[in-house]
Write a protein that holds these residues in place. Sequence first.
Motif, PDB file in Angstrom:
ATOM      1  N   THR B 439       0.813  -1.209   0.000  1.00  0.00           N
ATOM      2  CA  THR B 439       0.000   0.000   0.000  1.00  0.00           C
ATOM      3  C   THR B 439       0.852   1.268   0.000  1.00  0.00           C
ATOM      4  O   THR B 439       0.626   2.173  -0.792  1.00  0.00           O
ATOM      5  CB  THR B 439      -0.936   0.004   1.224  1.00  0.00           C
ATOM      6  N   PHE B 440       1.806   1.298   0.887  1.00  0.00           N
ATOM      7  CA  PHE B 440       2.483   2.576   1.131  1.00  0.00           C
ATOM      8  C   PHE B 440       3.872   2.676   0.514  1.00  0.00           C
ATOM      9  O   PHE B 440       4.391   3.757   0.354  1.00  0.00           O
ATOM     10  CB  PHE B 440       2.593   2.824   2.633  1.00  0.00           C
ATOM     11  N   HIS B 441       4.499   1.536   0.229  1.00  0.00           N
ATOM     12  CA  HIS B 441       5.890   1.595  -0.248  1.00  0.00           C
ATOM     13  C   HIS B 441       5.983   1.258  -1.722  1.00  0.00           C
ATOM     14  O   HIS B 441       4.977   0.994  -2.375  1.00  0.00           O
ATOM     15  CB  HIS B 441       6.755   0.638   0.587  1.00  0.00           C
ATOM     16  N   GLY B 442       7.184   1.247  -2.236  1.00  0.00           N
ATOM     17  CA  GLY B 442       7.407   0.941  -3.631  1.00  0.00           C
ATOM     18  C   GLY B 442       6.931   2.072  -4.525  1.00  0.00           C
ATOM     19  O   GLY B 442       6.659   3.189  -4.071  1.00  0.00           O
ATOM     20  N   LYS B 443       6.815   1.759  -5.805  1.00  0.00           N
ATOM     21  CA  LYS B 443       6.385   2.785  -6.764  1.00  0.00           C
ATOM     22  C   LYS B 443       4.864   2.736  -6.908  1.00  0.00           C
ATOM     23  O   LYS B 443       4.265   1.671  -6.806  1.00  0.00           O
ATOM     24  CB  LYS B 443       7.034   2.497  -8.124  1.00  0.00           C
ATOM     25  N   PRO B 444       4.251   3.912  -7.164  1.00  0.00           N
ATOM     26  CA  PRO B 444       2.804   3.908  -7.402  1.00  0.00           C
ATOM     27  C   PRO B 444       2.491   3.044  -8.613  1.00  0.00           C
ATOM     28  O   PRO B 444       3.127   3.193  -9.657  1.00  0.00           O
ATOM     29  CB  PRO B 444       2.487   5.373  -7.697  1.00  0.00           C
ATOM     30  N   ARG B 445       1.523   2.135  -8.460  1.00  0.00           N
ATOM     31  CA  ARG B 445       1.207   1.252  -9.567  1.00  0.00           C
ATOM     32  C   ARG B 445       0.066   1.796 -10.414  1.00  0.00           C
ATOM     33  O   ARG B 445      -0.206   1.287 -11.476  1.00  0.00           O
ATOM     34  CB  ARG B 445       0.878  -0.146  -9.032  1.00  0.00           C
ATOM     35  N   ASN B 446      -0.616   2.806  -9.898  1.00  0.00           N
ATOM     36  CA  ASN B 446      -1.634   3.468 -10.723  1.00  0.00           C
ATOM     37  C   ASN B 446      -1.382   4.971 -10.616  1.00  0.00           C
ATOM     38  O   ASN B 446      -1.813   5.624  -9.677  1.00  0.00           O
ATOM     39  CB  ASN B 446      -3.031   3.098 -10.238  1.00  0.00           C
ATOM     40  N   ALA B 447      -0.658   5.495 -11.601  1.00  0.00           N
ATOM     41  CA  ALA B 447      -0.209   6.888 -11.544  1.00  0.00           C
ATOM     42  C   ALA B 447      -1.392   7.852 -11.496  1.00  0.00           C
ATOM     43  O   ALA B 447      -1.364   8.849 -10.778  1.00  0.00           O
ATOM     44  CB  ALA B 447       0.678   7.191 -12.753  1.00  0.00           C
ATOM     45  N   GLU B 448      -2.424   7.513 -12.243  1.00  0.00           N
ATOM     46  CA  GLU B 448      -3.611   8.373 -12.306  1.00  0.00           C
ATOM     47  C   GLU B 448      -4.232   8.552 -10.923  1.00  0.00           C
ATOM     48  O   GLU B 448      -4.428   9.663 -10.441  1.00  0.00           O
ATOM     49  CB  GLU B 448      -4.605   7.726 -13.286  1.00  0.00           C
ATOM     50  N   LEU B 449      -4.505   7.412 -10.248  1.00  0.00           N
ATOM     51  CA  LEU B 449      -5.102   7.492  -8.912  1.00  0.00           C
ATOM     52  C   LEU B 449      -4.121   8.135  -7.935  1.00  0.00           C
ATOM     53  O   LEU B 449      -4.509   8.938  -7.087  1.00  0.00           O
ATOM     54  CB  LEU B 449      -5.470   6.085  -8.413  1.00  0.00           C
ATOM     55  N   HIS B 450      -2.858   7.781  -8.068  1.00  0.00           N
ATOM     56  CA  HIS B 450      -1.846   8.281  -7.134  1.00  0.00           C
ATOM     57  C   HIS B 450      -1.775   9.804  -7.185  1.00  0.00           C
ATOM     58  O   HIS B 450      -1.669  10.470  -6.164  1.00  0.00           O
ATOM     59  CB  HIS B 450      -0.490   7.672  -7.482  1.00  0.00           C
ATOM     60  N   SER B 451      -1.878  10.349  -8.393  1.00  0.00           N
ATOM     61  CA  SER B 451      -1.712  11.796  -8.530  1.00  0.00           C
ATOM     62  C   SER B 451      -2.857  12.555  -7.862  1.00  0.00           C
ATOM     63  O   SER B 451      -2.707  13.690  -7.458  1.00  0.00           O
ATOM     64  CB  SER B 451      -1.635  12.167 -10.013  1.00  0.00           C
ATOM     65  N   HIS B 452      -4.022  11.907  -7.716  1.00  0.00           N
ATOM     66  CA  HIS B 452      -5.149  12.585  -7.065  1.00  0.00           C
ATOM     67  C   HIS B 452      -5.219  12.303  -5.573  1.00  0.00           C
ATOM     68  O   HIS B 452      -6.068  12.849  -4.884  1.00  0.00           O
ATOM     69  CB  HIS B 452      -6.475  12.149  -7.708  1.00  0.00           C
ATOM     70  N   SER B 453      -4.353  11.406  -5.082  1.00  0.00           N
ATOM     71  CA  SER B 453      -4.467  11.027  -3.670  1.00  0.00           C
ATOM     72  C   SER B 453      -4.028  12.175  -2.773  1.00  0.00           C
ATOM     73  O   SER B 453      -3.261  13.052  -3.178  1.00  0.00           O
ATOM     74  CB  SER B 453      -3.628   9.782  -3.391  1.00  0.00           C
ATOM     75  N   HIS B 454      -4.524  12.167  -1.555  1.00  0.00           N
ATOM     76  CA  HIS B 454      -4.310  13.290  -0.643  1.00  0.00           C
ATOM     77  C   HIS B 454      -4.543  12.796   0.774  1.00  0.00           C
ATOM     78  O   HIS B 454      -5.200  11.769   0.981  1.00  0.00           O
ATOM     79  CB  HIS B 454      -5.304  14.406  -0.945  1.00  0.00           C
ATOM     80  N   GLU B 455      -4.035  13.527   1.750  1.00  0.00           N
ATOM     81  CA  GLU B 455      -4.318  13.170   3.140  1.00  0.00           C
ATOM     82  C   GLU B 455      -5.785  13.469   3.447  1.00  0.00           C
ATOM     83  O   GLU B 455      -6.395  14.363   2.850  1.00  0.00           O
ATOM     84  CB  GLU B 455      -3.393  13.966   4.081  1.00  0.00           C
ATOM     85  N   SER B 456      -6.362  12.711   4.371  1.00  0.00           N
ATOM     86  CA  SER B 456      -7.775  12.888   4.688  1.00  0.00           C
ATOM     87  C   SER B 456      -7.983  14.088   5.613  1.00  0.00           C
ATOM     88  O   SER B 456      -7.034  14.564   6.230  1.00  0.00           O
ATOM     89  CB  SER B 456      -8.295  11.619   5.360  1.00  0.00           C
ATOM     90  N   PRO B 457      -9.252  14.555   5.727  1.00  0.00           N
ATOM     91  CA  PRO B 457      -9.518  15.728   6.575  1.00  0.00           C
ATOM     92  C   PRO B 457      -9.278  15.433   8.055  1.00  0.00           C
ATOM     93  O   PRO B 457      -9.201  14.274   8.460  1.00  0.00           O
ATOM     94  CB  PRO B 457     -10.991  16.034   6.304  1.00  0.00           C
ATOM     95  N   ILE B 458      -9.224  16.497   8.825  1.00  0.00           N
ATOM     96  CA  ILE B 458      -8.867  16.395  10.247  1.00  0.00           C
ATOM     97  C   ILE B 458      -9.815  15.486  11.011  1.00  0.00           C
ATOM     98  O   ILE B 458      -9.403  14.735  11.897  1.00  0.00           O
ATOM     99  CB  ILE B 458      -8.789  17.799  10.884  1.00  0.00           C
ATOM    100  N   SER B 459     -11.125  15.511  10.654  1.00  0.00           N
ATOM    101  CA  SER B 459     -12.082  14.697  11.410  1.00  0.00           C
ATOM    102  C   SER B 459     -11.788  13.209  11.210  1.00  0.00           C
ATOM    103  O   SER B 459     -12.194  12.383  12.019  1.00  0.00           O
ATOM    104  CB  SER B 459     -13.511  15.012  10.973  1.00  0.00           C
ATOM    105  N   MET B 460     -11.080  12.869  10.140  1.00  0.00           N
ATOM    106  CA  MET B 460     -10.716  11.469   9.954  1.00  0.00           C
ATOM    107  C   MET B 460      -9.347  11.166  10.560  1.00  0.00           C
ATOM    108  O   MET B 460      -9.114  10.085  11.101  1.00  0.00           O
ATOM    109  CB  MET B 460     -10.719  11.110   8.460  1.00  0.00           C
ATOM    110  N   VAL B 461      -8.446  12.125  10.464  1.00  0.00           N
ATOM    111  CA  VAL B 461      -7.084  11.883  10.960  1.00  0.00           C
ATOM    112  C   VAL B 461      -7.053  11.867  12.492  1.00  0.00           C
ATOM    113  O   VAL B 461      -6.369  11.032  13.094  1.00  0.00           O
ATOM    114  CB  VAL B 461      -6.113  12.941  10.394  1.00  0.00           C
ATOM    115  N   ALA B 462      -7.809  12.773  13.116  1.00  0.00           N
ATOM    116  CA  ALA B 462      -7.770  12.848  14.579  1.00  0.00           C
ATOM    117  C   ALA B 462      -8.133  11.515  15.245  1.00  0.00           C
ATOM    118  O   ALA B 462      -7.398  11.056  16.134  1.00  0.00           O
ATOM    119  CB  ALA B 462      -8.693  13.968  15.064  1.00  0.00           C
ATOM    120  N   PRO B 463      -9.222  10.834  14.826  1.00  0.00           N
ATOM    121  CA  PRO B 463      -9.494   9.523  15.438  1.00  0.00           C
ATOM    122  C   PRO B 463      -8.369   8.521  15.208  1.00  0.00           C
ATOM    123  O   PRO B 463      -8.080   7.696  16.077  1.00  0.00           O
ATOM    124  CB  PRO B 463     -10.776   9.065  14.736  1.00  0.00           C
ATOM    125  N   LEU B 464      -7.700   8.638  14.026  1.00  0.00           N
ATOM    126  CA  LEU B 464      -6.583   7.718  13.768  1.00  0.00           C
ATOM    127  C   LEU B 464      -5.491   7.924  14.812  1.00  0.00           C
ATOM    128  O   LEU B 464      -4.908   6.967  15.328  1.00  0.00           O
ATOM    129  CB  LEU B 464      -5.994   7.964  12.369  1.00  0.00           C
TER     130      LEU B 464
END
Lengths: 481, 633
Positions: B439-464
């Motif tokens: 999931t997190f390491h190596g090279k992105p295997r789907n460049a299209e999806l990877h380029s749109h990926s982003h960290e989630s909003p605070i309400s999701m990160v805080a519970p994590l």
Amino acid sequence: MAELSIIIWAPLIGAVLVLLTRSRSSATAVAMVASLVTLAATVAVIAGFDRDAFGYQLVEAHDWLPAIGVQYKVGIDGISVLMVLLTALLTPIVIATSWLTINKRVKEYMAAMLVLETGMLGVFLALDLVLFYVFWELVLIPMYLIIGVWGGPNRVYSTVKFFLFTFIGSVLMLVAILAIYFNTQTFDVQVLPDRALAESLQGWVFVAFFLAFAIKVPMFPFHTWLPDAHVEAPTGGSVILAGVLLKMGGYGFIRYVLPLTPNAVDDARIWMMALSVIAIIYGALVAMMQRDLKKLIAYSSVSHMGFVTLGIFSQEQVGVDGAIIQMFSHGLVTGALFLCVGIIYERTHTRMFSDLGGMARTMPVYAVVLAFFSLASLGLPMLSGFAGEFMVLVAAFGWQYWSGVLALTGVVLAAAYMLWMYQRVMLGQVKNVAFLRLPDMNRIEVMALAPVAALVVFVGVSPGTFVDFITKSTARIPFIY
Amino acid sequence: MTDFPWLIPLFPLVAFAINGAFGPRYLKKATGVIGSAGILGAFAATVALWIGGVHSDTPDFTLYRWVSSGSFSIDIGFVLDPLTVVMLLVVTGVSFLVHVYSIGYMAHDESFARFFTWLPLFVFAMIMLVLSNNFLSLYVFWELVGVCSYLLIGFWHQRKSAADAAVKAFLVNRIGDFGFAIGIILIFWNFGSLNYGDVFASVSDKSPDLMLLIALLLFIGAVGKSAQFPLHIWLPDAMEGPTPVSALIHAATMVTAGVYMVARMRPIFEVSNEALLVVGGIGAFTALFAASIGLAQTDIKRVLAYSTVSQLGLMFLALGAGAYTVAIFHLATHAFFKALLFLGSGSVIHAMQNQQEMSEYGGLWRRMKWTYFTFLLGGLALSGVFPLAGFWSKDELLASAFFKGVASDGSWAFTVFWIMGLLASLLTAVYTFRMIILTFHGKPRNAELHSHSHESPISMVAPLVVLAAGAVALGGAVGFPPEHGFIHDYLYKVPGVFHFAGAGEITAVISLAIISTAVAAFGIVAAYAVYSRRQPSPEAVAALSPRVYGLLYRKYYVDEIVNYGIVGVTKGIGLILWAIDAKIVDGIVNLIGWTVRATSSLTRRVQTGQVQNYLFLIAAGAVVSVGAFVIFR
């Protein structure tokens, strides 16, 4: 006071008045008022009902045919009180929803429905065998007409079948009633249990009563009239048929068969229990494979009513109490399910699973309502179906383990056929684009089902409140241990 | 608080009622806040109950009489003891975090209000399940959490796979409940009561065979709810539900109800060594079996689902070994790190536009560092790496099996179970780090999806972050020193707790800890070698035995066996019976009808209408029978 007579006769008076009306809406309005009078009187009776009393309450007796001791005698007790409430509640609901769906001969339809209500209430309240028989037969005629006149394409076959089945049963019952009279010299239901029926006669009386009530319930193998009748009946007819008429059979067993022929019941017990278990499993398995929504609900009734007879013949008080709760619950839930079937049929003009699907998207309110009653039907705890079934299962185990274990498979199968039904009707993608624009439930439909839903939750959360009405009366039934 | 325990379930119930009644039309997004507030209220009330002090002798709280009919009389009530409190803290705590997370995760869903109606209802039912003081209400809420699970698995109901999974979950659970219900009814007829206290008090008077039967029947219920072999098949499919549902219901709370139930029923299981052997055996087998399937799954949530099945198996292993506090301890730590992993996977799925296949992931750690680091901590905890939460509980769990195996009153079988548990731990480390690397390491295997990926909003990160803190520290905080941590002392207040043999031998305890740590480390290294260094490559490993790989990938074909075997056969019987109904049962009726019609064509000429005919028959019948009666009597 004559509360019970008001309850019984208000609909019949209403029926006469309905026939005098000139328009569709005034016929409905008069019918509605008449049935609401009965409902109001019923609520008043329940409010004043003494839950600690063992005997009949509000007994009212007049001579009718004094020469042979036939009386007009009515009274209420724990065995009948929930059945009366069920009848008084479902009739106005049927009248309200029929206003939306019945287009021909509305006046006659409403009148038939009200005569039917009088007949059903009379069956539950009569305390004289002849009076009981008259009401029992009275029920047959309007129901015959409702299916035969307002029914579907194959209505003639179905209605004749319905008529013949139930009629054959009741003729034998009349014989049995006469035999009882010659043996005990009375038709009075209140004193009959104290006059022991000769043991030699009990077997014959049992067989005659059994046939009448088993056809009504219906018990396996006397059930084949039911799916046919339901499929052809108009929605209102189906609601009353499943909601109240079937309960007349269970009520008859508890009121007459258990106290009057205890020795015969004891001899026949193993057969009764076996037939009940067969009905539970057989009805569920056949329901599972149906392709028509209405037929599925009809076969599920065979399965659910199997629990009723299982409880009645279990030899345990918890079983009889459970059977009554199960009847009350089944009347509410299956009545509501048939209304739900009607709602979707009115909009799509089909009941076949192959045409339906994905309706949850078009009708979100209906999706919740159907899910609610489906879950109640499959015996979800905290809804009414669970309480009665669980009590019956406890009783079945108390009799012999095998009957309880087998009956419990019916609970597993119920989840299968109800959830598959729901999935095929409501979930997934819509199969017919025309269905995307269908309207959701309207206000009348929601208001008609709301009180039923409230009662379903009430019974489920606190079945004890309802059992408290019943249990003093069932405690009088002589169980042979 | 012992006077007002009903406050705890009341908060979520009110949230459910408000959101259900007004959510879709009026409240809309506000339902998220109302739902979360309801759960926070329940959590606060639970904390108050905990601080207020609950002991083993705190009396039950009776709510109302459910029913009373003949000898069958049942009260709905609450049992207030340390076990309840621990369960409630876990349930309400994790539920609150998941609710907060869901506000962000479900923000764009058109059925947001519906989600926040069913989720508080689930929490209500789960709280009631834990609080119940008798078998009947346990069963009632046991089924109610099941129906909430059904509603939430099928949340996206237009997807056929989601609807199928929802139905499957409910049906498989009903099969488990079939055994459970029989067990409960047998308890009623043999004990005359369904109240825990009454039943536990007279267990010793009953025959061991009866108690074995009852214990096994109850355990069937636990096998269904906690997804143990062979009723595990519903849980992986349940991943069709929204990810917060997977985290809360299908990892942290509902699926642990079976573990809780067996722990609660200890006095019943304890009297039968055979019953404990079955519990431990099913647990150990499931742990290894599910972990092996987890190795070959490609969908990130399915890996986690099989991991959950496996971890629940380990809890049952501990229960079988008699280490009841350890099972609950692992239940608590698992709730945190597995909820963390699920919510982390949800964060990834959110970023990857609902793609769940790990073959489309890769190299995500730079784009979502918070998710990555918390996920990594969760993975380390799951693998049982020192000193994270999972280490303490899993280590004790395996030790309890080991000691049961060598104890004088134990069974050699537990030594086998211990080895199975160790192997499961090894595989756990492998699949966990396979998942993290893919999931997190190596090279992105789907460049299209990877380029749109982003960290989630605070309400999701805080519970994590909060869950990660729990995954790191909870084990040591409540479970250190081993066997004498806070949670042990607290739970030992519950009567009838079994203290496992040999726990005092410090050298044995430390050696076992070293063994299980070495196993976890080996698993992590192996995953690193194969999936990161590709020496040997995953393809080469799979090619070693395509048959084994196929077996794992197809999940040992259990689904196929159930589908064609049980479901197919049942439907076949249904079809046959339907044919019998139409042709034979109804055929006889029609035959009679036809005969009657043929013979009555004569009388029909005499009688013209139905009603007259009818009256005639009544009269004739009555006369004949009265005559017969008079003559023959």
